[in-house]
Design a protein around this motif. Structure first.
Motif, PDB file in Angstrom:
ATOM      1  N   ALA A  85       0.850  -1.186   0.000  1.00  0.00           N
ATOM      2  CA  ALA A  85       0.000   0.000   0.000  1.00  0.00           C
ATOM      3  C   ALA A  85       0.887   1.237   0.000  1.00  0.00           C
ATOM      4  CB  ALA A  85      -0.908   0.010   1.228  1.00  0.00           C
ATOM      5  N   LEU A  86       0.292   2.371  -0.339  1.00  0.00           N
ATOM      6  CA  LEU A  86       0.943   3.672  -0.224  1.00  0.00           C
ATOM      7  C   LEU A  86       0.126   4.524   0.734  1.00  0.00           C
ATOM      8  CD1 LEU A  86       1.700   4.526  -3.967  1.00  0.00           C
ATOM      9  CD2 LEU A  86       3.355   3.823  -2.223  1.00  0.00           C
ATOM     10  N   ILE A  87       0.803   5.194   1.662  1.00  0.00           N
ATOM     11  CA  ILE A  87       0.126   6.157   2.528  1.00  0.00           C
ATOM     12  C   ILE A  87       0.173   7.494   1.801  1.00  0.00           C
ATOM     13  CG2 ILE A  87       0.119   7.323   4.758  1.00  0.00           C
ATOM     14  CD1 ILE A  87       1.583   4.843   5.901  1.00  0.00           C
ATOM     15  N   LEU A  88      -0.988   8.008   1.410  1.00  0.00           N
ATOM     16  CA  LEU A  88      -1.068   9.273   0.673  1.00  0.00           C
ATOM     17  C   LEU A  88      -1.138  10.464   1.602  1.00  0.00           C
ATOM     18  CD1 LEU A  88      -3.582   8.208  -2.115  1.00  0.00           C
ATOM     19  CD2 LEU A  88      -1.078   8.166  -2.171  1.00  0.00           C
ATOM     20  N   ASP A  89      -1.837  10.317   2.727  1.00  0.00           N
ATOM     21  CA  ASP A  89      -1.806  11.336   3.770  1.00  0.00           C
ATOM     22  C   ASP A  89      -2.009  10.661   5.112  1.00  0.00           C
ATOM     23  OD1 ASP A  89      -4.659  11.335   4.342  1.00  0.00           O
ATOM     24  OD2 ASP A  89      -4.980  12.796   2.771  1.00  0.00           O
ATOM     25  N   ILE A  90      -1.579  11.360   6.171  1.00  0.00           N
ATOM     26  CA  ILE A  90      -1.556  10.749   7.501  1.00  0.00           C
ATOM     27  C   ILE A  90      -1.784  11.823   8.548  1.00  0.00           C
ATOM     28  CG2 ILE A  90       0.952  10.969   7.746  1.00  0.00           C
ATOM     29  CD1 ILE A  90       0.871   8.089   8.995  1.00  0.00           C
ATOM     30  N   GLY A  91      -2.346  11.423   9.671  1.00  0.00           N
ATOM     31  CA  GLY A  91      -2.584  12.346  10.768  1.00  0.00           C
ATOM     32  C   GLY A  91      -2.524  11.623  12.096  1.00  0.00           C
ATOM     33  N   MET A  92      -2.938  12.316  13.140  1.00  0.00           N
ATOM     34  CA  MET A  92      -2.906  11.753  14.489  1.00  0.00           C
ATOM     35  C   MET A  92      -3.814  10.538  14.630  1.00  0.00           C
ATOM     36  SD  MET A  92      -0.980  13.516  16.639  1.00  0.00           S
ATOM     37  CE  MET A  92      -1.743  13.274  18.228  1.00  0.00           C
ATOM     38  N   ALA A  93      -4.946  10.539  13.963  1.00  0.00           N
ATOM     39  CA  ALA A  93      -5.949   9.501  14.192  1.00  0.00           C
ATOM     40  C   ALA A  93      -6.112   8.518  13.038  1.00  0.00           C
ATOM     41  CB  ALA A  93      -7.299  10.147  14.498  1.00  0.00           C
ATOM     42  N   GLY A  94      -5.494   8.784  11.874  1.00  0.00           N
ATOM     43  CA  GLY A  94      -5.704   7.874  10.756  1.00  0.00           C
ATOM     44  C   GLY A  94      -4.882   8.237   9.541  1.00  0.00           C
ATOM     45  N   ALA A  95      -5.211   7.571   8.438  1.00  0.00           N
ATOM     46  CA  ALA A  95      -4.465   7.765   7.197  1.00  0.00           C
ATOM     47  C   ALA A  95      -5.367   7.507   5.996  1.00  0.00           C
ATOM     48  CB  ALA A  95      -3.266   6.822   7.153  1.00  0.00           C
ATOM     49  N   TYR A  96      -4.894   7.951   4.840  1.00  0.00           N
ATOM     50  CA  TYR A  96      -5.577   7.730   3.566  1.00  0.00           C
ATOM     51  C   TYR A  96      -4.627   6.910   2.712  1.00  0.00           C
ATOM     52  CZ  TYR A  96      -8.413   8.970  -0.530  1.00  0.00           C
ATOM     53  OH  TYR A  96      -9.227   8.943  -1.638  1.00  0.00           O
ATOM     54  N   LEU A  97      -5.065   5.727   2.285  1.00  0.00           N
ATOM     55  CA  LEU A  97      -4.199   4.760   1.625  1.00  0.00           C
ATOM     56  C   LEU A  97      -4.618   4.499   0.190  1.00  0.00           C
ATOM     57  CD1 LEU A  97      -4.310   2.081   4.479  1.00  0.00           C
ATOM     58  CD2 LEU A  97      -2.690   3.977   4.246  1.00  0.00           C
ATOM     59  N   GLU A  98      -3.644   4.136  -0.635  1.00  0.00           N
ATOM     60  CA  GLU A  98      -3.907   3.632  -1.979  1.00  0.00           C
ATOM     61  C   GLU A  98      -3.378   2.205  -2.013  1.00  0.00           C
ATOM     62  OE1 GLU A  98      -3.523   5.915  -5.867  1.00  0.00           O
ATOM     63  OE2 GLU A  98      -1.657   4.752  -5.816  1.00  0.00           O
ATOM     64  N   HIS A  99      -4.186   1.288  -2.531  1.00  0.00           N
ATOM     65  CA  HIS A  99      -3.800  -0.117  -2.518  1.00  0.00           C
ATOM     66  C   HIS A  99      -4.573  -0.897  -3.562  1.00  0.00           C
ATOM     67  CE1 HIS A  99      -7.580  -1.193  -0.435  1.00  0.00           C
ATOM     68  NE2 HIS A  99      -7.437   0.015   0.064  1.00  0.00           N
ATOM     69  N   TYR A 100      -4.040  -2.060  -3.908  1.00  0.00           N
ATOM     70  CA  TYR A 100      -4.740  -2.988  -4.791  1.00  0.00           C
ATOM     71  C   TYR A 100      -5.553  -3.930  -3.932  1.00  0.00           C
ATOM     72  CZ  TYR A 100      -1.939  -1.418  -8.694  1.00  0.00           C
ATOM     73  OH  TYR A 100      -1.360  -0.652  -9.664  1.00  0.00           O
ATOM     74  N   ARG A 101      -6.758  -4.152  -4.254  1.00  0.00           N
ATOM     75  CA  ARG A 101      -7.745  -5.055  -3.666  1.00  0.00           C
ATOM     76  C   ARG A 101      -8.914  -4.229  -3.168  1.00  0.00           C
ATOM     77  NH1 ARG A 101      -6.655  -7.039   2.392  1.00  0.00           N
ATOM     78  NH2 ARG A 101      -5.447  -5.273   3.079  1.00  0.00           N
ATOM     79  N   VAL A 102      -9.977  -4.923  -2.884  1.00  0.00           N
ATOM     80  CA  VAL A 102     -11.189  -4.283  -2.387  1.00  0.00           C
ATOM     81  C   VAL A 102     -11.295  -4.584  -0.898  1.00  0.00           C
ATOM     82  CG1 VAL A 102     -13.696  -4.223  -2.580  1.00  0.00           C
ATOM     83  CG2 VAL A 102     -12.299  -4.506  -4.624  1.00  0.00           C
ATOM     84  N   THR A 103     -11.706  -3.608  -0.137  1.00  0.00           N
ATOM     85  CA  THR A 103     -11.953  -3.786   1.293  1.00  0.00           C
ATOM     86  C   THR A 103     -13.319  -3.184   1.602  1.00  0.00           C
ATOM     87  OG1 THR A 103     -10.966  -3.563   3.488  1.00  0.00           O
ATOM     88  CG2 THR A 103     -10.757  -1.670   1.993  1.00  0.00           C
ATOM     89  N   GLU A 104     -13.719  -3.191   2.841  1.00  0.00           N
ATOM     90  CA  GLU A 104     -15.033  -2.640   3.192  1.00  0.00           C
ATOM     91  C   GLU A 104     -14.985  -1.985   4.561  1.00  0.00           C
ATOM     92  OE1 GLU A 104     -17.200  -6.608   4.896  1.00  0.00           O
ATOM     93  OE2 GLU A 104     -17.097  -6.359   2.739  1.00  0.00           O
ATOM     94  N   PRO A 105     -15.849  -0.986   4.787  1.00  0.00           N
ATOM     95  CA  PRO A 105     -15.892  -0.310   6.082  1.00  0.00           C
ATOM     96  C   PRO A 105     -16.085  -1.317   7.222  1.00  0.00           C
ATOM     97  CG  PRO A 105     -17.160   0.924   4.493  1.00  0.00           C
ATOM     98  CD  PRO A 105     -16.787  -0.383   3.827  1.00  0.00           C
ATOM     99  N   GLY A 106     -15.355  -1.082   8.302  1.00  0.00           N
ATOM    100  CA  GLY A 106     -15.428  -1.953   9.461  1.00  0.00           C
ATOM    101  C   GLY A 106     -14.349  -3.020   9.510  1.00  0.00           C
ATOM    102  N   LYS A 107     -13.723  -3.306   8.371  1.00  0.00           N
ATOM    103  CA  LYS A 107     -12.657  -4.318   8.336  1.00  0.00           C
ATOM    104  C   LYS A 107     -11.451  -3.799   9.111  1.00  0.00           C
ATOM    105  CE  LYS A 107      -9.708  -7.120   5.644  1.00  0.00           C
ATOM    106  NZ  LYS A 107      -9.319  -7.802   4.518  1.00  0.00           N
ATOM    107  N   THR A 108     -10.776  -4.681   9.824  1.00  0.00           N
ATOM    108  CA  THR A 108      -9.585  -4.297  10.576  1.00  0.00           C
ATOM    109  C   THR A 108      -8.357  -4.974   9.968  1.00  0.00           C
ATOM    110  OG1 THR A 108      -9.907  -6.089  12.169  1.00  0.00           O
ATOM    111  CG2 THR A 108     -10.863  -3.947  12.719  1.00  0.00           C
TER     112      THR A 108
END
Length: 122
Positions: A27-50
């Motif tokens: 994956a690539l981290i495109l932006d990051i902060g204290m509480a989370g990040a915005y990622l670019e990656h191959y594959r599909v995921t869904e809200p709630g997945k850990t």
């Protein structure tokens, strides 16, 4: 902050993405902060997945437990039929113990993200 923006903390858009791993996927981290990040990656995921997000920061390994908040497919599969490119917003749920001895480095960097002084962290 925009009215529709639900972030608790601002994120720093990185001039150069950070290479990372979402569990065992690149994956690539495109932006990051204290509480989370915005990622670019191959594959599909869904809200709630850990998953476990790992990356190197100023020579130290950093690992967070994350939860997917939102995700969208930004590019459909190419010729191989399975490489969907996704953008995913995640919330950090825990700084993982693997780096407990380096918490001060991760904490200092997290503080820099929150204060806008992250140039030294990038």
């Amino acid at each position: 902050m925009l009215q529709h923006d639900r972030r608790e903390f601002q994120r720093l858009r990185l001039a150069k993405p950070i290479l990372a791993m979402m569990d065992s996927a690149n994956a690539l981290i495109l932006d990051i902060g204290m509480a989370g990040a915005y990622l670019e990656h191959y594959r599909v995921t869904e809200p709630g997945k850990t998953f476990r997000l790992t990356f190197r920061w100023q020579g130290a390994d950093v690992a967070f437990a994350c939860e997917v908040v939102r995700t969208s497919v930004v590019r459909q599969p190419a010729g191989d039929g399975k490489s969907q490119l996704s953008h995913t917003g995640v919330h950090f749920t825990e700084l993982l113990p693997r780096i407990a001895s380096r918490r001060s480095s991760a904490g200092a960097c997290a503080g820099a993200f929150g204060s806008g002084r992250a140039a030294s962290c990038v």
